[in-house]
Scaffold this motif. Structure first.
Motif, PDB file in Angstrom:
ATOM      1  N   LEU A 208      54.941 113.408  24.624  1.00 28.43           N
ATOM      2  CA  LEU A 208      55.382 112.037  24.856  1.00 28.43           C
ATOM      3  C   LEU A 208      55.128 111.240  23.578  1.00 28.43           C
ATOM      4  CD1 LEU A 208      56.440 109.947  26.910  1.00 28.43           C
ATOM      5  CD2 LEU A 208      54.068 109.549  27.585  1.00 28.43           C
ATOM      6  N   ALA A 209      56.198 110.698  22.988  1.00 28.36           N
ATOM      7  CA  ALA A 209      56.093 110.003  21.700  1.00 28.36           C
ATOM      8  C   ALA A 209      56.944 108.742  21.719  1.00 28.36           C
ATOM      9  CB  ALA A 209      56.535 110.932  20.563  1.00 28.36           C
ATOM     10  N   CYS A 210      56.640 107.841  22.645  1.00 31.90           N
ATOM     11  CA  CYS A 210      57.497 106.669  22.886  1.00 31.90           C
ATOM     12  C   CYS A 210      56.884 105.346  22.453  1.00 31.90           C
ATOM     13  CB  CYS A 210      57.870 106.613  24.362  1.00 31.90           C
ATOM     14  SG  CYS A 210      58.973 107.944  24.871  1.00 31.90           S
ATOM     15  N   GLY A 211      55.768 105.379  21.728  1.00 27.45           N
ATOM     16  CA  GLY A 211      55.237 104.128  21.200  1.00 27.45           C
ATOM     17  C   GLY A 211      54.030 103.607  21.945  1.00 27.45           C
ATOM     18  N   GLY A 212      53.408 102.571  21.352  1.00 23.48           N
ATOM     19  CA  GLY A 212      52.112 102.084  21.805  1.00 23.48           C
ATOM     20  C   GLY A 212      52.120 101.273  23.089  1.00 23.48           C
ATOM     21  N   ILE A 213      53.272 100.911  23.608  1.00 22.35           N
ATOM     22  CA  ILE A 213      53.363 100.302  24.936  1.00 22.35           C
ATOM     23  C   ILE A 213      54.009 101.278  25.913  1.00 22.35           C
ATOM     24  CG2 ILE A 213      54.477  98.497  26.319  1.00 22.35           C
ATOM     25  CD1 ILE A 213      54.049  96.567  24.049  1.00 22.35           C
ATOM     26  N   GLU A 214      55.110 101.896  25.474  1.00 27.85           N
ATOM     27  CA  GLU A 214      55.888 102.733  26.378  1.00 27.85           C
ATOM     28  C   GLU A 214      55.138 103.994  26.788  1.00 27.85           C
ATOM     29  OE1 GLU A 214      59.826 102.522  28.255  1.00 27.85           O
ATOM     30  OE2 GLU A 214      58.211 101.230  27.567  1.00 27.85           O
ATOM     31  N   ASN A 215      54.312 104.561  25.899  1.00 27.32           N
ATOM     32  CA  ASN A 215      53.543 105.737  26.305  1.00 27.32           C
ATOM     33  C   ASN A 215      52.682 105.432  27.534  1.00 27.32           C
ATOM     34  OD1 ASN A 215      54.559 107.456  24.373  1.00 27.32           O
ATOM     35  ND2 ASN A 215      52.751 107.434  23.072  1.00 27.32           N
ATOM     36  N   SER A 216      52.045 104.269  27.514  1.00 24.20           N
ATOM     37  CA  SER A 216      51.215 103.886  28.661  1.00 24.20           C
ATOM     38  C   SER A 216      52.055 103.619  29.899  1.00 24.20           C
ATOM     39  CB  SER A 216      50.384 102.640  28.318  1.00 24.20           C
ATOM     40  OG  SER A 216      49.383 102.927  27.381  1.00 24.20           O
ATOM     41  N   ARG A 217      53.150 102.884  29.729  1.00 28.00           N
ATOM     42  CA  ARG A 217      53.994 102.565  30.885  1.00 28.00           C
ATOM     43  C   ARG A 217      54.536 103.837  31.536  1.00 28.00           C
ATOM     44  NH1 ARG A 217      59.749 100.385  32.456  1.00 28.00           N
ATOM     45  NH2 ARG A 217      60.573 101.523  30.677  1.00 28.00           N
ATOM     46  N   LEU A 218      55.049 104.744  30.717  1.00 29.59           N
ATOM     47  CA  LEU A 218      55.632 105.971  31.261  1.00 29.59           C
ATOM     48  C   LEU A 218      54.574 106.845  31.937  1.00 29.59           C
ATOM     49  CD1 LEU A 218      58.089 106.831  28.359  1.00 29.59           C
ATOM     50  CD2 LEU A 218      58.703 106.066  30.660  1.00 29.59           C
ATOM     51  N   LEU A 219      53.387 106.915  31.331  1.00 28.28           N
ATOM     52  CA  LEU A 219      52.326 107.714  31.943  1.00 28.28           C
ATOM     53  C   LEU A 219      51.860 107.107  33.260  1.00 28.28           C
ATOM     54  CD1 LEU A 219      49.793 109.162  29.347  1.00 28.28           C
ATOM     55  CD2 LEU A 219      51.323 110.366  30.888  1.00 28.28           C
ATOM     56  N   LEU A 220      51.729 105.794  33.293  1.00 25.11           N
ATOM     57  CA  LEU A 220      51.331 105.135  34.541  1.00 25.11           C
ATOM     58  C   LEU A 220      52.350 105.404  35.640  1.00 25.11           C
ATOM     59  CD1 LEU A 220      50.127 101.749  33.012  1.00 25.11           C
ATOM     60  CD2 LEU A 220      48.691 103.252  34.413  1.00 25.11           C
ATOM     61  N   TRP A 221      53.623 105.324  35.294  1.00 25.54           N
ATOM     62  CA  TRP A 221      54.679 105.541  36.272  1.00 25.54           C
ATOM     63  C   TRP A 221      54.747 107.008  36.715  1.00 25.54           C
ATOM     64  CZ3 TRP A 221      57.624 104.037  39.956  1.00 25.54           C
ATOM     65  CH2 TRP A 221      58.826 104.685  40.258  1.00 25.54           C
ATOM     66  N   CYS A 222      54.732 107.907  35.735  1.00 25.55           N
ATOM     67  CA  CYS A 222      54.820 109.326  36.072  1.00 25.55           C
ATOM     68  C   CYS A 222      53.595 109.787  36.863  1.00 25.55           C
ATOM     69  CB  CYS A 222      54.981 110.158  34.802  1.00 25.55           C
ATOM     70  SG  CYS A 222      56.586 109.953  33.976  1.00 25.55           S
ATOM     71  N   ASN A 223      52.447 109.230  36.548  1.00 25.82           N
ATOM     72  CA  ASN A 223      51.238 109.600  37.286  1.00 25.82           C
ATOM     73  C   ASN A 223      51.298 109.083  38.726  1.00 25.82           C
ATOM     74  OD1 ASN A 223      48.713 110.970  37.146  1.00 25.82           O
ATOM     75  ND2 ASN A 223      47.668 108.995  37.254  1.00 25.82           N
ATOM     76  N   ARG A 224      51.889 107.905  38.898  1.00 22.87           N
ATOM     77  CA  ARG A 224      52.062 107.377  40.262  1.00 22.87           C
ATOM     78  C   ARG A 224      52.972 108.301  41.062  1.00 22.87           C
ATOM     79  NH1 ARG A 224      54.525 101.421  41.163  1.00 22.87           N
ATOM     80  NH2 ARG A 224      52.518 100.823  40.221  1.00 22.87           N
TER      81      ARG A 224
END
Length: 484
Positions: A208-224
């Motif tokens: 995952l290499a989507c940047g300093g905001i998007e990495n967190s957003r995508l991980l939070l969503w995918c983990n949910r």
């Protein structure tokens, strides 16, 4: 080669990389040249488009911040499409615990772990040779330098490569939607295009290499969506988010401009030495001295004379017109304290794909105020004590009680240098990825980019994150080689 979204998943790949910014492109081009098959998935279009950029809209709370929709770019090349090209690695002592915040500033690796990848990163970013730092005796400061070539845009640099490389499947408009995991491995990445179509990719390894905001957003969503099985220890996920605060910090009059290099250079960069950082219990800070013209320098002398008439008479007697003195506007960009309450969250509002938008809560601390104030006072104390000039603090910074300092809410308030949120650490209690950038609890899932930074230093992060991405590529090459 570039493929259509309908073709995604039809190719057998070794590594699936999500994101085409500096980190993702650096990894993709290296892995392909080493002979590995790569799927490179970009949520944006190849060119800038409003439909892609709008995905970055989000709420910002806490301290005032730049609108999220304009803080970065969402298409091939990422934010390298608008960066200024200024580069510098983090300092060696940025990787070790600083006395002011020892529990949160240390990295699990040292700068020496990144040095083997400097030349390759410098070639990717067109970094020019950077002169060594030099201490300015008696000041507690050192003069520092940056590479400042014309900025390299990775979009034109790598467009032909991603369109022609046969071992590469490059797919724009592929927005990550989910990550399926089983028995400690990611098995499949699910993508969605703007029409709502879905495709999935299987690979040996996922990045995952989507940047300093998007990495967190995508991980939070995918983990949910994965019921917490993707990031099994999410306590720090999205937290310890950082930027480099920026502000105008005052003006200074230099009676000996040559001592600081202002006799030759219009802009000079200074930073506190490691000893000063430890003794003052501050973090790292970059001071920027912009030499004033004669008219502005004369006005500064008049202002100083009004506040201190005796000093004013002394200054008026100096040979001002012969450039034996000059004024400088002072600005700073400094290291933000890693703090858990500065964070990325999922909002209740959703984007056009149906995913929750990012909510940024940016909170600076008294240590952030003390860092910039004490770094500035190192210069001011020297000028005063050695009768080498005078420094006039900006009104917002003049308060001695840093707990009540209110940071400016206008002008360039931050560098758009998004760091943290998926921080690197020695264990899953303190971060999201290990020293190899592998997500704790997942054998084949990695994070690339500045979101893994545990602390930020004061330097622009692009060169360091590119070195880190290349190091991750080398790690994956070793693991892939073991499969043969």
């Amino acid at each position: 080669m570039q493929i259509e979204f309908s073709e995604l998943g039809n190719h057998s790949v070794d590594v699936c990389i999500v994101g085409c910014g500096a980190a993702g492109l650096s990894m993709a081009q290296r892995l392909v040249r080493q002979g590995y098959r790569v799927a490179l998935c970009e949520g944006g279009d190849h060119e800038y488009s409003e439909r892609s950029q709008e995905i970055y809209a989000g709420e910002s709370l806490g301290d005032p911040y730049i609108p999220l929709v304009s803080a970065r770019l969402r298409y091939f090349g990422g934010s390298t499409n608008h960066w200024g090209g200024i580069c510098r690695s983090l300092d060696t002592y940025d990787f070790v615990a600083k006395p002011a915040a020892p529990e949160t500033t240390a990295w699990p690796i040292g700068r020496e772990a990144l040095e083997p990848y400097y030349a390759e990163a410098a070639d990717i970013l067109s970094v020019v040779p950077i002169p060594p730092d030099s201490d300015i005796p008696g000041t507690g400061l050192k003069r520092i330098h940056f590479s400042a070539p014309p900025p390299t845009r990775l979009k034109p640099k790598y467009t032909a490569f991603v369109q022609d490389a046969e071992a590469l499947a490059y797919c724009p408009t592929a927005n990550l939607w989910g990550l399926q995991t089983s028995q400690g491995k990611v098995t499949r990445a699910v993508f969605r295009d703007y029409a709502g179509n879905e495709r999935s990719v299987s690979a040996h390894y996922f990045v995952l290499a989507c940047g300093g905001i998007e990495n967190s957003r995508l991980l939070l969503w995918c983990n949910r969506q994965a019921d917490g099985q993707l990031v099994k220890h999410p306590e720090t996920l999205g937290r310890y988010w950082m930027d480099h605060p920026h502000a105008t910090i005052g003006r200074a009059l230099f009676l000996d401009p040559a001592r600081f290099g202002l006799d030759l250079d219009h802009t000079v960069f200074l930073a506190p030495t490691p000893d000063s950082i430890a003794e003052r219990r501050i973090l790292n800070c970059g001071l920027r001295l912009h030499r004033m013209g004669d008219e502005d320098t004369e006005q500064l002398i008049d202002d100083l004379a009004f506040a201190a008439p005796a000093l004013g008479r002394q200054l008026k007697d100096k040979a001002f017109g012969k450039r034996l003195m000059c004024g400088a506007l002072l600005r700073a960009a400094w290291e933000q304290e890693p703090h858990p309450e500065s964070r990325i969250e999922l909002d209740t509002a959703t984007d056009k794909l149906g995913m929750p938008r990012a909510r940024l809560i940016w909170r600076k601390t008294p240590l952030d105020a003390r860092t910039v104030r004490d770094s500035t006072l190192l210069l001011g104390d020297y000028l005063r004590d050695h009768n080498a000039g005078r420094l006039q603090l900006a009104p917002w910074l003049a308060k001695e009680a840093v707990e009540v300092i209110e940071f400016p809410d206008d002008g360039e308030i931050a560098g758009r240098h998004h760091m943290g949120g998926t921080r690197m650490s020695l264990n899953s209690d303190q971060g999201i990825v290990d020293s190899d950038c592998k997500v704790f609890g997942q054998d084949n899932f990695y994070i690339a980019g500045s979101s893994v930074f545990p602390s930020a230093g004061h330097a622009n992060p692009t060169l360091t994150l590119t070195q880190l991405a290349l190091r991750l590529s080398a790690h994956l090459e070793r693991r892939l080689g073991q499969r043969i």
